[in-house]
Design a protein around this motif. Structure first.
Motif, PDB file in Angstrom:
ATOM      1  N   ALA A  42       0.815  -1.218   0.000  1.00 48.39           N
ATOM      2  CA  ALA A  42       0.000   0.000   0.000  1.00 48.39           C
ATOM      3  C   ALA A  42       0.848   1.268   0.000  1.00 48.39           C
ATOM      4  CB  ALA A  42      -0.916   0.004   1.219  1.00 48.39           C
ATOM      5  N   ASP A  43       2.144   1.153   0.203  1.00 55.20           N
ATOM      6  CA  ASP A  43       3.029   2.308   0.293  1.00 55.20           C
ATOM      7  C   ASP A  43       3.266   2.906  -1.097  1.00 55.20           C
ATOM      8  OD1 ASP A  43       5.570   3.822   0.282  1.00 55.20           O
ATOM      9  OD2 ASP A  43       5.673   3.194   2.368  1.00 55.20           O
ATOM     10  N   PRO A  44       2.975   4.197  -1.299  1.00 56.24           N
ATOM     11  CA  PRO A  44       3.160   4.810  -2.618  1.00 56.24           C
ATOM     12  C   PRO A  44       4.611   4.773  -3.090  1.00 56.24           C
ATOM     13  CG  PRO A  44       2.034   6.334  -1.119  1.00 56.24           C
ATOM     14  CD  PRO A  44       2.396   5.114  -0.336  1.00 56.24           C
ATOM     15  N   PHE A  45       5.555   4.877  -2.163  1.00 55.24           N
ATOM     16  CA  PHE A  45       6.966   4.835  -2.543  1.00 55.24           C
ATOM     17  C   PHE A  45       7.333   3.462  -3.093  1.00 55.24           C
ATOM     18  CE2 PHE A  45      11.473   4.146  -1.448  1.00 55.24           C
ATOM     19  CZ  PHE A  45      12.034   5.148  -2.220  1.00 55.24           C
ATOM     20  N   ILE A  46       6.852   2.409  -2.433  1.00 63.67           N
ATOM     21  CA  ILE A  46       7.116   1.053  -2.899  1.00 63.67           C
ATOM     22  C   ILE A  46       6.467   0.832  -4.261  1.00 63.67           C
ATOM     23  CG2 ILE A  46       6.788  -1.404  -2.405  1.00 63.67           C
ATOM     24  CD1 ILE A  46       8.780  -0.078  -0.532  1.00 63.67           C
ATOM     25  N   LYS A  47       5.260   1.343  -4.452  1.00 66.38           N
ATOM     26  CA  LYS A  47       4.596   1.224  -5.753  1.00 66.38           C
ATOM     27  C   LYS A  47       5.405   1.921  -6.837  1.00 66.38           C
ATOM     28  CE  LYS A  47      -0.133   0.813  -4.060  1.00 66.38           C
ATOM     29  NZ  LYS A  47      -1.455   1.439  -4.004  1.00 66.38           N
ATOM     30  N   ALA A  48       5.918   3.114  -6.528  1.00 64.51           N
ATOM     31  CA  ALA A  48       6.718   3.856  -7.507  1.00 64.51           C
ATOM     32  C   ALA A  48       8.000   3.109  -7.847  1.00 64.51           C
ATOM     33  CB  ALA A  48       7.038   5.246  -6.963  1.00 64.51           C
ATOM     34  N   LEU A  49       8.604   2.472  -6.853  1.00 63.96           N
ATOM     35  CA  LEU A  49       9.805   1.687  -7.130  1.00 63.96           C
ATOM     36  C   LEU A  49       9.497   0.525  -8.065  1.00 63.96           C
ATOM     37  CD1 LEU A  49      11.629   1.481  -3.679  1.00 63.96           C
ATOM     38  CD2 LEU A  49      12.310   2.770  -5.699  1.00 63.96           C
ATOM     39  N   GLY A  50       8.361  -0.115  -7.859  1.00 61.86           N
ATOM     40  CA  GLY A  50       7.962  -1.213  -8.736  1.00 61.86           C
ATOM     41  C   GLY A  50       7.751  -0.745 -10.159  1.00 61.86           C
ATOM     42  N   GLN A  51       7.146   0.432 -10.317  1.00 58.71           N
ATOM     43  CA  GLN A  51       6.942   0.971 -11.660  1.00 58.71           C
ATOM     44  C   GLN A  51       8.274   1.371 -12.282  1.00 58.71           C
ATOM     45  OE1 GLN A  51       4.195   4.112 -10.836  1.00 58.71           O
ATOM     46  NE2 GLN A  51       2.435   2.740 -10.703  1.00 58.71           N
ATOM     47  N   ALA A  52       9.177   1.928 -11.481  1.00 60.19           N
ATOM     48  CA  ALA A  52      10.485   2.329 -11.995  1.00 60.19           C
ATOM     49  C   ALA A  52      11.270   1.112 -12.459  1.00 60.19           C
ATOM     50  CB  ALA A  52      11.268   3.085 -10.919  1.00 60.19           C
ATOM     51  N   ARG A  53      11.134   0.007 -11.751  1.00 60.58           N
ATOM     52  CA  ARG A  53      11.840  -1.216 -12.138  1.00 60.58           C
ATOM     53  C   ARG A  53      11.473  -1.617 -13.560  1.00 60.58           C
ATOM     54  NH1 ARG A  53       9.490  -5.532  -9.046  1.00 60.58           N
ATOM     55  NH2 ARG A  53       8.031  -5.546 -10.753  1.00 60.58           N
TER      56      ARG A  53
END
Length: 98
Positions: A42-53
């Motif tokens: 649910a963490d937006p930062f973790i979601k952004a990291l996944g998209q950046a990957r």
């Protein structure tokens, strides 16, 4: 995660650390890990990291296909938008009343 998409197993010391942390907060290790995974998802930062990957390899291909030189390798430099002289730095008349 390895190249095959598999998560490597935890080392015994890592299991011990998870168990110790779980007991500190009064949860079972399974509940502790589940709650941590749900919070991370649910963490937006973790979601952004996944998209950046997923996007980094795509961007790398785009930049690799460009003919422009890499940043910082150009011989032309940007002009100083407001050059100062030593007189400007030592001028005592900066709007102070006399």
């Amino acid at each position: 995660m390895d190249q095959n998409g598999q998560v490597p197993p935890f080392e015994p010391e890592e299991y011990e650390r998870v168990e110790a942390a779980a007991h500190i907060v009064g949860k079972s290790p399974e509940d502790f890990v589940r709650d941590a995974a749900l919070a991370a998802a649910a963490d937006p930062f973790i979601k952004a990291l996944g998209q950046a990957r997923d996007r980094v390899p795509q961007l790398a291909e785009v930049f690799a296909s460009q003919d422009a030189p890499a940043a910082g390798t150009s011989t032309a430099s940007w002009p100083d938008p407001a050059p100062l002289s030593s007189r400007d730095l030592h001028d005592v008349r900066h709007g102070h009343a006399a």
